[in-house]
Design an enzyme around this catalytic site. Structure first.
Site, PDB file in Angstrom:
ATOM      1  N   GLU A  63     -10.314   7.248   3.836  1.00  0.00           N
ATOM      2  CA  GLU A  63      -9.483   6.666   4.893  1.00  0.00           C
ATOM      3  C   GLU A  63      -9.002   7.726   5.884  1.00  0.00           C
ATOM      4  O   GLU A  63      -8.715   8.849   5.522  1.00  0.00           O
ATOM      5  CB  GLU A  63      -8.285   5.926   4.293  1.00  0.00           C
ATOM      6  CG  GLU A  63      -7.854   6.459   2.975  1.00  0.00           C
ATOM      7  CD  GLU A  63      -6.566   5.856   2.452  1.00  0.00           C
ATOM      8  OE1 GLU A  63      -5.865   5.147   3.169  1.00  0.00           O
ATOM      9  OE2 GLU A  63      -6.250   6.134   1.293  1.00  0.00           O
ATOM     10  N   ASP A 115       0.850  -1.187   0.000  1.00  0.00           N
ATOM     11  CA  ASP A 115       0.000   0.000   0.000  1.00  0.00           C
ATOM     12  C   ASP A 115       0.899   1.255   0.000  1.00  0.00           C
ATOM     13  O   ASP A 115       2.102   1.181   0.251  1.00  0.00           O
ATOM     14  CB  ASP A 115      -0.976  -0.022   1.200  1.00  0.00           C
ATOM     15  CG  ASP A 115      -2.217   0.822   0.934  1.00  0.00           C
ATOM     16  OD1 ASP A 115      -2.183   1.673   0.019  1.00  0.00           O
ATOM     17  OD2 ASP A 115      -3.225   0.643   1.642  1.00  0.00           O
TER      18      ASP A 115
END
Ligand code: BGC
Ligand code: BGC
Length: 610
Positions: free
Chosen positions: A509, A312
């Site tokens: 997020e 990520d």
């Protein structure tokens, strides 16, 4: 005699249908089962044998285009992949053409390298090709989870893949197969459900939607199941930043990790998923992105995953304060490609040193590159007879009415009717007057949520081509029906019914973590104002998770949880006016209060119809 003949016919029919079944099964097996990625090993290994260490490391490197100052880095640093992050649009603007031009410009640079290996370009197409203006925006996964409809989910991702290909891009960082266990997490809406069974049922179809049965099909897009593993299981208060849950620590035993959080990956791997993104989060204090047991032993060895792992965004940095050490830990744990948005030169130099020092064995590098090249061969990227530039003819179907129709269908099926007193719904199209209210009734940005045009999303008129609820109501009703509107719900007196659209404003997020899930005061006021007019009130909620409804549910005569439905508001009016019956079922438990989350107001699976 009669019965005898009847039995003969029945037996014949049975045999015939059994044969037909077998034949059709044979066909679906033959057509439905993608070739194992390892069947491309002869080509991948032959190429690997010709590669220098620098060329191999280049294949393992993925910067974000917005940090590539000089495009010649593509040939100098031998880059194998590039991404656009949540807000990383082309500098020329965010149009379909600008994206295709950007992709083509970058891809063309690979022809200047010795081996001419094309770049894999990745983007977060998590509910449609959501970064690009004019793309069809589908409901976020929470809504798709409420449809419980695998065939529909597959169709949604098929359309998404086609819109992604219209920009040349061949890789989507989707589907998210998280199984969120605490709705205070801001990424709850990215998961289909809190129930592993629902995620399990939809993960395979989502992957098949993107990848088709053959990755080499020019309309196929490489899928990426994310975020492996336990991203939805982090403890409240364990977040890396602030007090929430994002990128936090999942404190569960291995049996729970497998039972709850592994199910989607089993199905994604069975469907042939070509890439998986390990999570930022930790499992019992250890970063998943550096955990060999999870990445190599479980995912690659036990589940037999033959594709590659992409880290990520800057996730490797979190493994250890010493960046070089962090890289070594992650690659040795099984990471194959690193999402290193800006630090790609440093990463490449560090990884080279780690190999020269013997910290990262050459066999690990070769395994990583073989996995990446397998996928590139499977996708037809290495096919010299095929152009790797954007197929501009696909622009015709981008954002087309046919694609919007699929989204509209997904919206309809995702709606969960939680209350319907006195048969308030469906409304009649010939009703004399409807008063529409609420801050989200005419707000496409709120309707789409985070990961839309901008990383965190944005309120307002964010993209062309969509239909808000207000616009959809105007389109749906008869010529004689009056539609009035006020944001705060006042002025409803005299209307035959009221429709109030309220809910969360966009977040993604990190920013979406909340300690409480109360409705905004202006939302509560809009419902109260409408109710004060003494008319039947329909409340539509846009949210990335169940919210605490307190008095609002009592004031509503009908209540629809619409999640984050995307651009096609007509999917909502299809149900409001009874053209289609509501059929969505909750994919998350709806709590009465955050403090008592086991005290359900509506249980998992709840949903009314008419
Ligand atoms: C990017 C996102 C990324 C985030 C990570 C943003 O700047 O646009 O794609 O997920 O940073 O922190
Ligand atoms: C997110 C991922 C996303 C990546 C690239 C990260 O911050 O966690 O879901 O794919 O950024 O934008």
């Amino acid at each position: 005699m009669r019965t005898h003949r009847y039995f003969r016919w029945a037996a014949l029919l049975c045999a015939a249908s059994a044969l037909a079944f077998l034949v059709s099964r044979q066909i679906t097996l033959a057509a439905g089962q993608p070739k194992p990625l390892s069947s491309f090993d002869p080509q991948a290994k032959a190429l690997l044998a010709r590669m220098t260490l620098e060329e191999k490391i280049g294949q393992m490197t993925q910067p974000d285009q917005e940090f590539i100052k000089d495009r010649s880095d593509i040939e100098h640093d031998l880059l194998g992949s590039i991404l656009s992050g949540g807000s990383s649009d082309p500098k020329e603007g965010n149009s379909l053409k600008a994206w295709a031009d950007l992709y083509d410009r970058l891809q063309q640079h690979t022809t200047l390298t010795r081996l001419k290996i094309p770049i894999l370009y990745g983007v977060d197409a998590v509910h449609g090709h959501n970064n690009v203006l004019g793309a069809v925006i589908f409901p976020h996964n929470i809504g798709l989870g409420c449809t419980r409809n695998p065939a529909l989910v597959e169709k949604v991702e098929r359309v998404t893949a086609e819109e992604v290909r219209a920009t040349g891009i061949q890789w989507a960082f989707a589907p998210c197969v998280a199984v969120p266990q605490d709705i205070r997490w801001g990424r709850t809406y990215e998961g289909f459900s809190e129930d592993p069974e629902v995620v399990k049922a939809l993960a395979g179809p989502a992957v098949r939607g993107f990848q088709g049965t053959d990755l080499a099909n020019p309309l196929s897009v490489l899928a990426c199941a994310k975020h492996f593993i336990g991203d939805g299981g982090t403890a409240f208060g364990s977040a890396r930043k602030g007090t929430g849950l994002d990128q936090g620590d999942a404190r569960v035993d291995e049996a729970t990790l497998r039972r709850v959080h592994l199910q989607g990956y089993i199905e994604a791997v069975n469907a042939g998923v070509g890439s998986i993104m390990p999570s930022y989060s930790s499992w019992n204090g250890v970063k998943v992105s550096g955990n060999k047991h999870l990445l190599t032993e479980i995912l690659k060895q036990e589940l037999g995953f033959e594709g590659f792992l992409i880290s990520d965004y800057n996730a490797i940095d979190q493994i250890d304060p010493d960046y070089k050490k962090a890289i070594g830990i992650s690659i040795n744990a099984g990471m194959d490609m690193a999402m290193v948005p800006s630090k790609y030169k440093e990463y490449e130099a560090d990884l080279k040193q780690l190999v020269q020092e013997g910290v990262v064995p050459m066999s690990r590098i070769d395994d990583a590159v073989t996995r990446i090249l397998r996928v590139k061969f499977a996708m037809g990227l290495m096919d010299r007879g095929r152009s790797q530039l954007t197929d501009r003819s696909l622009s015709k179907s981008f954002g087309s009415p046919e694609h919007r129709q699929v989204a509209r269908e997904a919206v309809r099926e995702s709606l969960v009717l939680l209350k319907n007193s006195n048969q308030t719904l469906p409304l009649k199209k010939t009703i004399a007057r409807i008063h529409v209210g609420g801050k989200s009734a005419d707000d496409l940005g709120n309707q789409c949520g985070g990961w839309t045009i901008d990383w965190q999303g944005k309120s307002g008129d964010i993209t062309p081509g969509g239909t808000t609820v207000l616009a959809a109501i105007r389109k749906a009703v008869s010529g004689k029906t009056a539609i009035t509107f006020s944001r705060d719900g006042t002025g409803a007196a005299g209307a035959a019914a009221g429709v109030v659209v309220i809910g969360e404003t966009p977040y993604a997020e990190g920013n979406g973590d909340r300690a409480d899930l109360k409705l905004a005061p202006e939302d509560i006021a809009a419902v109260a104002n409408m109710k004060a007019a003494g008319i039947p009130v329909v409340v539509i909620l846009f949210s990335g998770r169940p919210m605490i409804l307190d008095g609002v549910l009592d004031q509503a005569d009908a209540f629809v949880a619409a999640w984050l439905p995307g651009t096609e508001g007509e999917g909502i009016t299809d149900v409001l006016f009874g053209d289609v019956k509501p059929k969505g079922k909750l994919s998350y438990t709806w709590p009465r209060s955050v403090a008592h989350k086991d005290d359900a107001l509506f249980p998992l699976g709840y949903g009314l119809t008419y």
